[in-house]
Design a protein around this motif. Sequence first.
Motif, PDB file in Angstrom:
ATOM      1  N   ARG A 127       0.681  -1.202  -0.060  1.00 47.62           N
ATOM      2  CA  ARG A 127      -0.030  -0.104   0.159  1.00 47.62           C
ATOM      3  C   ARG A 127       0.666   1.369   0.157  1.00 47.62           C
ATOM      4  NH1 ARG A 127      -1.871  -4.031   3.006  1.00 47.62           N
ATOM      5  NH2 ARG A 127      -4.159  -4.651   2.393  1.00 47.62           N
ATOM      6  N   CYS A 128       2.242   1.186   0.259  1.00 48.70           N
ATOM      7  CA  CYS A 128       2.971   2.330   0.038  1.00 48.70           C
ATOM      8  C   CYS A 128       3.021   3.397  -0.879  1.00 48.70           C
ATOM      9  CB  CYS A 128       4.593   1.866   0.323  1.00 48.70           C
ATOM     10  SG  CYS A 128       5.007   1.097  -1.281  1.00 48.70           S
ATOM     11  N   ARG A 129       2.613   2.903  -1.964  1.00 47.96           N
ATOM     12  CA  ARG A 129       2.612   3.664  -3.160  1.00 47.96           C
ATOM     13  C   ARG A 129       1.265   4.609  -3.127  1.00 47.96           C
ATOM     14  NH1 ARG A 129       6.151   6.311  -6.240  1.00 47.96           N
ATOM     15  NH2 ARG A 129       7.143   4.307  -6.527  1.00 47.96           N
ATOM     16  N   SER A 130       0.178   3.942  -2.887  1.00 50.74           N
ATOM     17  CA  SER A 130      -1.159   4.542  -2.869  1.00 50.74           C
ATOM     18  C   SER A 130      -1.172   5.583  -1.521  1.00 50.74           C
ATOM     19  CB  SER A 130      -2.293   3.483  -2.383  1.00 50.74           C
ATOM     20  OG  SER A 130      -3.520   4.084  -2.121  1.00 50.74           O
ATOM     21  N   TYR A 131      -0.580   5.135  -0.722  1.00 51.89           N
ATOM     22  CA  TYR A 131      -0.390   6.035   0.686  1.00 51.89           C
ATOM     23  C   TYR A 131       0.383   7.466   0.459  1.00 51.89           C
ATOM     24  CZ  TYR A 131      -2.582   2.432   3.725  1.00 51.89           C
ATOM     25  OH  TYR A 131      -3.379   1.645   4.369  1.00 51.89           O
ATOM     26  N   GLN A 132       1.382   7.231  -0.490  1.00 48.40           N
ATOM     27  CA  GLN A 132       2.453   8.324  -0.809  1.00 48.40           C
ATOM     28  C   GLN A 132       1.305   9.409  -1.665  1.00 48.40           C
ATOM     29  OE1 GLN A 132       5.365   7.766  -3.704  1.00 48.40           O
ATOM     30  NE2 GLN A 132       6.388   9.565  -2.478  1.00 48.40           N
ATOM     31  N   GLU A 133       0.712   8.793  -2.635  1.00 54.48           N
ATOM     32  CA  GLU A 133      -0.198   9.610  -3.674  1.00 54.48           C
ATOM     33  C   GLU A 133      -1.222  10.379  -2.837  1.00 54.48           C
ATOM     34  OE1 GLU A 133      -1.423   6.684  -6.508  1.00 54.48           O
ATOM     35  OE2 GLU A 133       0.839   6.659  -7.557  1.00 54.48           O
ATOM     36  N   ASN A 134      -1.822   9.782  -1.857  1.00 55.62           N
ATOM     37  CA  ASN A 134      -3.182  10.143  -1.286  1.00 55.62           C
ATOM     38  C   ASN A 134      -2.724  11.090   0.128  1.00 55.62           C
ATOM     39  OD1 ASN A 134      -5.399   9.215  -2.917  1.00 55.62           O
ATOM     40  ND2 ASN A 134      -4.230   7.454  -2.581  1.00 55.62           N
ATOM     41  N   GLY A 136       0.531  12.162   1.274  1.00 53.58           N
ATOM     42  CA  GLY A 136       1.999  12.387   0.916  1.00 53.58           C
ATOM     43  C   GLY A 136       2.630  13.158   2.056  1.00 53.58           C
ATOM     44  N   GLU A 140       5.142  10.550   3.877  1.00 54.05           N
ATOM     45  CA  GLU A 140       6.568  10.711   3.545  1.00 54.05           C
ATOM     46  C   GLU A 140       7.533  11.156   4.763  1.00 54.05           C
ATOM     47  OE1 GLU A 140       7.015  13.505   0.112  1.00 54.05           O
ATOM     48  OE2 GLU A 140       5.814  11.957  -1.156  1.00 54.05           O
ATOM     49  N   THR A 163       9.663  -2.090  -5.844  1.00 55.20           N
ATOM     50  CA  THR A 163       8.915  -0.720  -5.932  1.00 55.20           C
ATOM     51  C   THR A 163       8.970  -0.232  -4.599  1.00 55.20           C
ATOM     52  OG1 THR A 163       7.566  -1.465  -7.699  1.00 55.20           O
ATOM     53  CG2 THR A 163       6.805   0.511  -6.672  1.00 55.20           C
ATOM     54  N   LEU A 167      10.977   3.465  -3.743  1.00 56.98           N
ATOM     55  CA  LEU A 167      10.199   4.826  -3.175  1.00 56.98           C
ATOM     56  C   LEU A 167      10.813   5.179  -1.852  1.00 56.98           C
ATOM     57  CD1 LEU A 167       6.199   4.722  -2.705  1.00 56.98           C
ATOM     58  CD2 LEU A 167       7.897   5.363  -0.937  1.00 56.98           C
TER      59      LEU A 167
END
Length: 301
Positions: A127-134, A136, A140, A163, A167
């Motif tokens: 879920r890290c990519r989704s959490y960063q996008e939503n 951040g 981050e 991935t 990130l």
Amino acid sequence: MTDLYLISGFLGAGKTTLIAQLLREAFPTGKTVLIENDFGEVSIDAALLRTGKVSVRELNAGCICCSLSGDFVSALEDVLRRQKPDRILIEPSGVGMLSDIEEGCRHPRIASLAAVRRKITAVDVKRCRSYQENFGAFFEDQIRCADVILLTRTEQFPDKIDTAVQLVQSLNPEATVLQAPLHADTLQAMLSSAPCSDSGALHEACGAPHVHAHEAFQTVTIHTTRVFTPEALRQCLQKAEQLPGQILRAKGIVPCAQGFLQLQYVPGSLEIIPCEVGGSSVCVIGTQLQESGLQQAFAEA
């Protein structure tokens, strides 16, 4: 001088599992205190982690970082002066800013009594990519300010590891990144790796704007005396998922015929298991939540 360990990670990343293993395997001796903060009025994690060997101090008035100048520093100083522990593990809410927590731990009232030894952030590879996008700013900050980053759910989602590594390294190339399952060797590497140098200007170093969790997230606590079956509890979550808003995390302990059930939910993953600890509440964290609908979803049919 007391050692401070900051255990961070976005909602559902696996902080409580990590802390339980640290307490069991890495810190079996000496005097340990856990300072536990849930983004809600009931601390489910504190109930699960409380044992006869560990003293737990709960801070439930929202997020630690919203009251750093007062409650958190005062509570930490009180524990240090009264209990004089060998170490303190601090688990902020999953929507807490790690930079804020570190700033509190380096407050002048604390600096003569304790030192930050390790800042560990758990990161869910799925879920890290989704959490960063939503989310951040929160996500981050937890990565940028860590010494050690532990990738979780690597065994379930090995195809997501590369991935996730890219990130976290793009955000914090200096941190030690661990992706092995959480065994003794991983714990040893986590605690023996060289920490990042102290940052004199934490917010500048982490590069994140200051955002309060209560401005971005909601929490709804459901108190219940209902006796659940695992299937009934699963149906409640399914009803809750269909409501307006976005549920990012749900956790709780509720009665069942044989004792109690523990609920752990993040989007796409629901775990319901028997629990030896008693409880009667579910905490839901998310955005634009409908409180009345959530209360009804867990009520008697």
